[in-house]
Design a protein around this motif. Structure first.
Motif, PDB file in Angstrom:
ATOM      1  N   ILE A  40      64.180  98.162  70.132  1.00  0.00           N
ATOM      2  CA  ILE A  40      65.567  98.164  70.561  1.00  0.00           C
ATOM      3  C   ILE A  40      65.712  97.352  71.844  1.00  0.00           C
ATOM      4  CG2 ILE A  40      67.462  99.613  71.366  1.00  0.00           C
ATOM      5  CD1 ILE A  40      66.399 101.813  69.512  1.00  0.00           C
ATOM      6  N   ALA A  41      64.755  97.475  72.758  1.00  0.00           N
ATOM      7  CA  ALA A  41      64.843  96.754  74.030  1.00  0.00           C
ATOM      8  C   ALA A  41      64.818  95.247  73.815  1.00  0.00           C
ATOM      9  CB  ALA A  41      63.702  97.171  74.953  1.00  0.00           C
ATOM     10  N   GLY A  42      64.024  94.775  72.899  1.00  0.00           N
ATOM     11  CA  GLY A  42      63.962  93.345  72.613  1.00  0.00           C
ATOM     12  C   GLY A  42      65.274  92.823  72.056  1.00  0.00           C
ATOM     13  N   ALA A  49      62.870  94.432  65.924  1.00  0.00           N
ATOM     14  CA  ALA A  49      61.855  93.667  66.650  1.00  0.00           C
ATOM     15  C   ALA A  49      61.957  92.181  66.300  1.00  0.00           C
ATOM     16  CB  ALA A  49      60.465  94.191  66.324  1.00  0.00           C
ATOM     17  N   VAL A  50      62.138  91.889  65.030  1.00  0.00           N
ATOM     18  CA  VAL A  50      62.296  90.496  64.602  1.00  0.00           C
ATOM     19  C   VAL A  50      63.581  89.915  65.181  1.00  0.00           C
ATOM     20  CG1 VAL A  50      62.628  89.003  62.605  1.00  0.00           C
ATOM     21  CG2 VAL A  50      60.919  90.805  62.528  1.00  0.00           C
ATOM     22  N   ALA A  51      64.650  90.711  65.205  1.00  0.00           N
ATOM     23  CA  ALA A  51      65.913  90.249  65.791  1.00  0.00           C
ATOM     24  C   ALA A  51      65.735  89.920  67.269  1.00  0.00           C
ATOM     25  CB  ALA A  51      66.998  91.307  65.609  1.00  0.00           C
ATOM     26  N   GLY A  52      64.987  90.733  67.989  1.00  0.00           N
ATOM     27  CA  GLY A  52      64.725  90.460  69.402  1.00  0.00           C
ATOM     28  C   GLY A  52      63.957  89.168  69.607  1.00  0.00           C
ATOM     29  N   ILE A  53      62.968  88.941  68.778  1.00  0.00           N
ATOM     30  CA  ILE A  53      62.170  87.712  68.884  1.00  0.00           C
ATOM     31  C   ILE A  53      63.042  86.492  68.583  1.00  0.00           C
ATOM     32  CG2 ILE A  53      60.268  86.418  67.871  1.00  0.00           C
ATOM     33  CD1 ILE A  53      58.873  89.145  67.415  1.00  0.00           C
ATOM     34  N   VAL A  54      63.802  86.552  67.503  1.00  0.00           N
ATOM     35  CA  VAL A  54      64.640  85.418  67.105  1.00  0.00           C
ATOM     36  C   VAL A  54      65.719  85.133  68.153  1.00  0.00           C
ATOM     37  CG1 VAL A  54      66.319  84.631  65.386  1.00  0.00           C
ATOM     38  CG2 VAL A  54      64.183  85.682  64.660  1.00  0.00           C
ATOM     39  N   LEU A  77      62.980  85.527  77.489  1.00  0.00           N
ATOM     40  CA  LEU A  77      61.530  85.716  77.523  1.00  0.00           C
ATOM     41  C   LEU A  77      61.169  87.193  77.343  1.00  0.00           C
ATOM     42  CD1 LEU A  77      58.855  84.239  77.932  1.00  0.00           C
ATOM     43  CD2 LEU A  77      59.100  84.631  80.374  1.00  0.00           C
ATOM     44  N   LEU A  78      61.899  88.074  78.004  1.00  0.00           N
ATOM     45  CA  LEU A  78      61.661  89.513  77.833  1.00  0.00           C
ATOM     46  C   LEU A  78      61.941  89.958  76.393  1.00  0.00           C
ATOM     47  CD1 LEU A  78      63.088  91.047  81.119  1.00  0.00           C
ATOM     48  CD2 LEU A  78      60.702  90.929  80.404  1.00  0.00           C
ATOM     49  N   ALA A  79      62.958  89.379  75.773  1.00  0.00           N
ATOM     50  CA  ALA A  79      63.268  89.731  74.385  1.00  0.00           C
ATOM     51  C   ALA A  79      62.119  89.357  73.457  1.00  0.00           C
ATOM     52  CB  ALA A  79      64.554  89.036  73.943  1.00  0.00           C
ATOM     53  N   VAL A  80      61.527  88.194  73.683  1.00  0.00           N
ATOM     54  CA  VAL A  80      60.394  87.780  72.854  1.00  0.00           C
ATOM     55  C   VAL A  80      59.199  88.708  73.085  1.00  0.00           C
ATOM     56  CG1 VAL A  80      58.733  85.934  72.459  1.00  0.00           C
ATOM     57  CG2 VAL A  80      61.141  85.381  72.727  1.00  0.00           C
ATOM     58  N   ILE A  81      58.940  89.055  74.338  1.00  0.00           N
ATOM     59  CA  ILE A  81      57.803  89.931  74.652  1.00  0.00           C
ATOM     60  C   ILE A  81      58.013  91.323  74.063  1.00  0.00           C
ATOM     61  CG2 ILE A  81      56.587  91.099  76.523  1.00  0.00           C
ATOM     62  CD1 ILE A  81      57.088  88.521  78.195  1.00  0.00           C
ATOM     63  N   PHE A  82      59.193  91.908  74.321  1.00  0.00           N
ATOM     64  CA  PHE A  82      59.463  93.251  73.800  1.00  0.00           C
ATOM     65  C   PHE A  82      59.496  93.248  72.270  1.00  0.00           C
ATOM     66  CE2 PHE A  82      61.916  94.422  77.891  1.00  0.00           C
ATOM     67  CZ  PHE A  82      60.739  94.807  78.500  1.00  0.00           C
ATOM     68  N   GLY A  83      60.033  92.188  71.689  1.00  0.00           N
ATOM     69  CA  GLY A  83      60.065  92.088  70.232  1.00  0.00           C
ATOM     70  C   GLY A  83      58.672  92.015  69.635  1.00  0.00           C
ATOM     71  N   ALA A  84      57.787  91.250  70.281  1.00  0.00           N
ATOM     72  CA  ALA A  84      56.409  91.143  69.783  1.00  0.00           C
ATOM     73  C   ALA A  84      55.679  92.480  69.892  1.00  0.00           C
ATOM     74  CB  ALA A  84      55.657  90.070  70.553  1.00  0.00           C
ATOM     75  N   VAL A  85      55.887  93.179  70.992  1.00  0.00           N
ATOM     76  CA  VAL A  85      55.260  94.503  71.160  1.00  0.00           C
ATOM     77  C   VAL A  85      55.818  95.470  70.115  1.00  0.00           C
ATOM     78  CG1 VAL A  85      55.056  96.492  72.700  1.00  0.00           C
ATOM     79  CG2 VAL A  85      54.730  94.188  73.595  1.00  0.00           C
ATOM     80  N   GLY A  86      57.137  95.448  69.935  1.00  0.00           N
ATOM     81  CA  GLY A  86      57.752  96.322  68.939  1.00  0.00           C
ATOM     82  C   GLY A  86      57.303  96.001  67.529  1.00  0.00           C
TER      83      GLY A  86
END
Length: 74
Positions: free
Chosen positions: A1-3, A43-48, A20-29
């Motif tokens: 969710i954070a990503g 998580a994929v949405a955060g990365i994208v 950058l934080l979205a990519v990091i949090f998304g990868a962790v998620g």
């Protein structure tokens, strides 16, 4: 969710940092959701969204000086 939240907010302010934080949090998620066997859509949405935000910020940094050189104000 954070990503995902960081990715969405990055379109409005602090694009590079929050992207950058979205990519990091998304990868962790994404890694945690695969380990547990849950869905990974957020998580994929955060990365994208983070990647899109970073790319748009870089394009803006490359284009904006050229616009100001021609006297076009944003």
């Amino acid at each position: 969710i954070a990503g995902m939240v960081c990715g969405i907010v990055s379109f409005f302010c602090f694009a590079f940092v929050l992207g950058l934080l979205a990519v990091i949090f998304g990868a962790v998620g994404l890694s945690k959701s695969k380990a547990v066997g849950m869905g990974n859509g957020m998580a994929v949405a955060g990365i994208v969204l983070g990647i899109i935000s970073i790319v748009l910020w870089i394009v803006f940094l490359l284009v904006a000086p050229g616009l100001f050189a021609f006297g076009i104000a944003l």
